[in-house]
Write an enzyme that holds these catalytic residues in place. Structure first.
Site, PDB file in Angstrom:
ATOM      1  N   ILE A   7      22.359 -47.145  41.593  1.00 45.36           N
ATOM      2  CA  ILE A   7      23.005 -47.263  42.769  1.00 45.36           C
ATOM      3  C   ILE A   7      22.546 -46.269  43.901  1.00 45.36           C
ATOM      4  O   ILE A   7      22.936 -45.141  43.782  1.00 45.36           O
ATOM      5  CB  ILE A   7      24.679 -47.245  42.618  1.00 45.36           C
ATOM      6  CG1 ILE A   7      25.069 -48.260  41.559  1.00 45.36           C
ATOM      7  CG2 ILE A   7      25.159 -47.649  43.804  1.00 45.36           C
ATOM      8  CD1 ILE A   7      26.601 -48.116  41.241  1.00 45.36           C
ATOM      9  N   GLY A   8      21.956 -46.922  44.726  1.00 44.92           N
ATOM     10  CA  GLY A   8      21.289 -45.794  45.722  1.00 44.92           C
ATOM     11  C   GLY A   8      19.678 -45.899  45.515  1.00 44.92           C
ATOM     12  O   GLY A   8      19.518 -45.430  44.569  1.00 44.92           O
ATOM     13  N   GLY A  10      17.048 -44.748  47.568  1.00 41.36           N
ATOM     14  CA  GLY A  10      16.457 -43.868  48.540  1.00 41.36           C
ATOM     15  C   GLY A  10      15.231 -42.974  47.573  1.00 41.36           C
ATOM     16  O   GLY A  10      14.662 -43.510  46.807  1.00 41.36           O
ATOM     17  N   VAL A  12      15.383 -40.207  45.695  1.00 48.30           N
ATOM     18  CA  VAL A  12      15.339 -40.067  44.482  1.00 48.30           C
ATOM     19  C   VAL A  12      15.753 -41.145  43.479  1.00 48.30           C
ATOM     20  O   VAL A  12      15.064 -41.158  42.577  1.00 48.30           O
ATOM     21  CB  VAL A  12      16.941 -38.973  44.380  1.00 48.30           C
ATOM     22  CG1 VAL A  12      17.057 -38.567  42.975  1.00 48.30           C
ATOM     23  CG2 VAL A  12      16.688 -37.866  45.067  1.00 48.30           C
ATOM     24  N   VAL A  41      21.049 -51.065  43.375  1.00 47.11           N
ATOM     25  CA  VAL A  41      21.966 -51.537  44.544  1.00 47.11           C
ATOM     26  C   VAL A  41      21.754 -50.751  45.731  1.00 47.11           C
ATOM     27  O   VAL A  41      21.504 -49.666  45.697  1.00 47.11           O
ATOM     28  CB  VAL A  41      23.550 -51.535  44.026  1.00 47.11           C
ATOM     29  CG1 VAL A  41      24.428 -51.855  45.340  1.00 47.11           C
ATOM     30  CG2 VAL A  41      23.803 -52.721  43.104  1.00 47.11           C
ATOM     31  N   LYS A 101      26.562 -33.688  44.388  1.00 49.50           N
ATOM     32  CA  LYS A 101      27.216 -32.371  44.406  1.00 49.50           C
ATOM     33  C   LYS A 101      28.529 -32.298  45.117  1.00 49.50           C
ATOM     34  O   LYS A 101      29.520 -31.947  44.698  1.00 49.50           O
ATOM     35  CB  LYS A 101      26.484 -31.290  44.964  1.00 49.50           C
ATOM     36  CG  LYS A 101      25.757 -31.935  46.341  1.00 49.50           C
ATOM     37  CD  LYS A 101      24.660 -30.663  46.744  1.00 49.50           C
ATOM     38  CE  LYS A 101      24.089 -30.882  48.199  1.00 49.50           C
ATOM     39  NZ  LYS A 101      23.142 -32.136  47.979  1.00 49.50           N
ATOM     40  N   VAL A 126      23.091 -29.765  40.997  1.00 46.87           N
ATOM     41  CA  VAL A 126      22.792 -28.329  41.113  1.00 46.87           C
ATOM     42  C   VAL A 126      21.289 -27.869  41.060  1.00 46.87           C
ATOM     43  O   VAL A 126      20.932 -28.123  40.071  1.00 46.87           O
ATOM     44  CB  VAL A 126      23.553 -27.233  40.468  1.00 46.87           C
ATOM     45  CG1 VAL A 126      23.368 -25.670  40.792  1.00 46.87           C
ATOM     46  CG2 VAL A 126      24.791 -27.660  40.639  1.00 46.87           C
ATOM     47  N   GLU A 184      17.872 -30.756  58.287  1.00 46.81           N
ATOM     48  CA  GLU A 184      18.415 -32.265  59.142  1.00 46.81           C
ATOM     49  C   GLU A 184      18.654 -32.006  60.543  1.00 46.81           C
ATOM     50  O   GLU A 184      18.686 -30.740  60.989  1.00 46.81           O
ATOM     51  CB  GLU A 184      19.862 -32.498  58.311  1.00 46.81           C
ATOM     52  CG  GLU A 184      19.901 -32.560  57.050  1.00 46.81           C
ATOM     53  CD  GLU A 184      19.320 -33.827  56.604  1.00 46.81           C
ATOM     54  OE1 GLU A 184      19.441 -34.829  57.216  1.00 46.81           O
ATOM     55  OE2 GLU A 184      18.919 -34.040  55.394  1.00 46.81           O
ATOM     56  N   LYS A 199      27.573 -26.612  45.053  1.00 47.25           N
ATOM     57  CA  LYS A 199      26.743 -26.158  43.991  1.00 47.25           C
ATOM     58  C   LYS A 199      27.437 -25.088  43.220  1.00 47.25           C
ATOM     59  O   LYS A 199      27.704 -25.249  42.087  1.00 47.25           O
ATOM     60  CB  LYS A 199      25.528 -25.964  44.231  1.00 47.25           C
ATOM     61  CG  LYS A 199      24.729 -27.017  44.669  1.00 47.25           C
ATOM     62  CD  LYS A 199      23.360 -26.787  45.578  1.00 47.25           C
ATOM     63  CE  LYS A 199      22.663 -28.163  46.021  1.00 47.25           C
ATOM     64  NZ  LYS A 199      21.302 -27.673  47.096  1.00 47.25           N
TER      65      LYS A 199
END
Lengths: 420, 420
Positions: A7-8, A10, A12, A41, A101, A126, A184, A199
């Site tokens: 699920i996800g 991106g 990673v 998904v 995390k 972590v 970011e 973490k």
């Protein structure tokens, strides 16, 4: 064969798909079974993901209700939404692997309760690719953990390293880090220490069985570090690092995240650039340290896939947070004000007679003993007082800073860095 | 309750007993059961061991045939005798934990075959308290391992650190290390690289599935390192470390132990004194490094007890050497002569005209390209030629050294250190 749903998808998530395919030879030899991604998904179906070669939908139930899927990998981000998703996965009898995390910083104990008989793994949450959960939960399990000190945010470590090595100012290096994709657009989560705090809380549960939330602990970032502080550190044989610190003191555990002055010959002081490292001191093993890439698609996915292999090998093989039952004489969280430390203060003052006497008097009134004072001209009309203290309590230092800040010849709020 | 029998109650064995008692609170909370030492076996019953508070005999069968004992801890040392002991323990259905690297260097594959359905753990056999077996077998299992470089012998690292920092000569520092108990009366096993080789072979099995014995691989020690070499290293930005190196090159793996010149900013170059560290590069995770105490009773026992806790938690949960089945396209051991490296040579020559020309000619004849030459007067009649090369094959360098050694103006066998 073990079937995985992700699920996800991106950076990673895509890396997990790729590693399971590219390294299938060594993974199946180690796991004893084939591990394949059945489906994924995503939020937005419009993006082309045909190169991943898996079935993709935008409905989490396509994975959660799929009886063929053994392991659900949660990489969607956020807190409450993934919490609902992983709870349903566990209820449906699926093992869960996450890199989230924030989810764990808030809900790890509820999850440990639900996942009593089914594997819930989170190595990637972590320090990315460093197997620190593994080390702390298994490798050091014979020890009372005396302390943990971690550089767990690559953005901050990159910035502080550049400030130290190249003498660059904070604002300049932040812009550079943003341009390089290390920071970011809104960098608060990283430079404010919150990422490190999430973490740290996870590690503290494994080391001490301590249940705390980010709101409960001392969290400060690196936003106030200036070139003056870096210069002071250099002159006195320190480096400045953003550390997540957990420390046992009798039956209490202190948890804190802040910029720290560390003696430059300590192992943790030698960690430069975007790299992460965690130093753990056990009462029997002494200091051990774990170093590696704390972020990045492949490094993080390496940890996710290791968890899947572990589940393929042995299912649920250990308690999620390392404790099968609470320890007798359970440890409690120390109040932030009661934390003891040595401190460094930078106080910008107008250059007038009697300033140092007034300030040192306030130290005395707050029972804080001064170790060293350095005065530096900062421009024609003002000077920086750089003061290091002997050990003092956090609440005394905070009172001291409030008092000093009010003095008419003090030009801005004093900057304080703890000496570790 | 898990009952443990310990064979061998020296420094490590006594520490295991003590840790299980002193840290019983945290150990039973983590393991979910109590873990107690029921009995021990020693060679010499005359020594007083009443303080350990356990039943002691001098007959291994008192443990091996005791139906109450679940886990046998083998700390007797040697190779063939412990091999028979642990085989019998496994046959009797007992899990085994050992710290015995020599046993594993010779018999790990036979043991893995016998221990298919029962736990056989050995975390303490490599780098003492550092959970490197754990990291390599579980934490990095998603990766093809590209290389392993380890400082795994504290004696050698202590000596080389002292030689570097204080300029002490090899013989002087060896005597000091012996006086401090860091080196044995006969130091060959440590300074000759054999201890490191045993550990490297264990790691190579987990990383690559490579079956090799100490006799099969290149092993050299630090006995020939002089102050000249240390000075050369400093001048050119290197440090000298004894490394165990495993490296994948297509379908071959090279395994070697030798003194190495490493660039001083590499993480592994920063490990000083008796400490150990292992750098592992995975194709996905990049470099990770593990640091800590590689020896000492408590640090080693910390790893032994962690293994016992793991067995208490989950019994046999993974293949002993990390592979459930051999990988397709199995990797093979590269012949030592085919290993490629850069080299540093120190050649002591009588100071005559034409010497350098003669020597460089021999380099050319052996297809070895010189990178840098430094000539140093060593006394009135002789000089040291310090030469670094570009990449060359091990067999060519060995031929070169044989040829140079025979020259009438060369005063002793050239010293060679590989540049990593």
């Amino acid at each position: 064969m073990i079937k995985v749903g992700i699920i996800g998808l991106g950076t990673v998530g895509s890396s997990v798909v790729n590693i399971l395919r590219e390294n299938a030879d060594v993974i199946s030899a180690r796991a004893g079974v084939e591990i394949v991604v059945k489906s994924g998904v995503v939020k937005n179906l419009n993006k082309d993901r045909t190169h991943l070669g898996i079935k993709i939908s935008d409905n989490v139930d396509d994975i959660l209700d799929d009886e063929e899927i053994d392991v659900v990998v949660e990489l969607m981000g956020g807190v409450e939404e993934p919490f609902e998703v992983v709870k349903k996965a566990l209820k449906n009898g699926k093992a869960v692997v996450t890199a989230n995390k924030a989810l764990l910083a808030y809900h790890r104990y509820e999850l440990a309760d639900i996942a009593k008989d089914i594997a819930f793994e989170y190595e990637a949450s972590v320090a990315g690719g460093i197997p620190i959960i593994n080390a702390l939960r298994d490798g050091l399990s014979a020890n009372h953990i005396e302390s943990i000190m971690g550089i767990m945010n690559g953005t901050c470590n990159y910035m502080l390293t550049k400030m130290t090595n190249d003498g660059v100012a904070y604002d300049t290096i932040l812009k550079e880090a943003q341009a390089l994709g290390y920071a970011e657009a809104d960098p608060t989560f990283d430079v404010g220490g919150f990422d490190t705090a999430h973490k740290l809380l996870i590690l503290a549960s494994i080391a001490y069985g301590i249940d705390a939330k980010p709101e409960d602990i001392l969290i400060e970032g690196i936003e106030n570090i200036s070139r003056d502080d870096i210069a002071f550190a250099k002159e006195f044989g320190y480096v400045i690092k953003l550390l997540g610190i957990a420390k046992k003191d009798k039956n209490e555990v202190e948890l804190r995240v802040h910029a720290s002055l560390i003696k430059k010959d300590a192992m943790i002081a030698k960690i430069d650039g975007v790299m992460n490292a965690i130093s753990v001191v056990g009462d029997k093993v002494g200091e051990t340290l774990y170093y590696g890439a704390g972020a990045g698609g492949n490094a993080t996915a390496s940890a996710v896939v290791a968890n899947i292999i572990d589940i393929a090998r042995s299912g649920k093989s250990k308690p999620m947070l390392g404790f099968d039952k609470p320890m007798e004489g359970k440890l409690t969280l120390k109040a932030a004000g009661d934390i003891e430390s040595k401190y460094y203060l930078r106080i910008n003052v107008s250059d007038k007679i009697g300033v140092l006497a007034r300030i040192t008097k306030i130290f005395e009134e707050n029972s804080i003993s001064i170790e060293a004072v350095l005065q530096r001209q900062s421009c024609t009309q003002s000077a920086n007082l750089l003061i290091s203290t002997h050990k003092a309590y956090e609440h005394d230092i905070q009172n001291l800073i409030s008092s000093i800040e009010k003095l008419e010849f003090v030009n801005s709020k004093p900057v304080m860095i703890r000496i570790v």
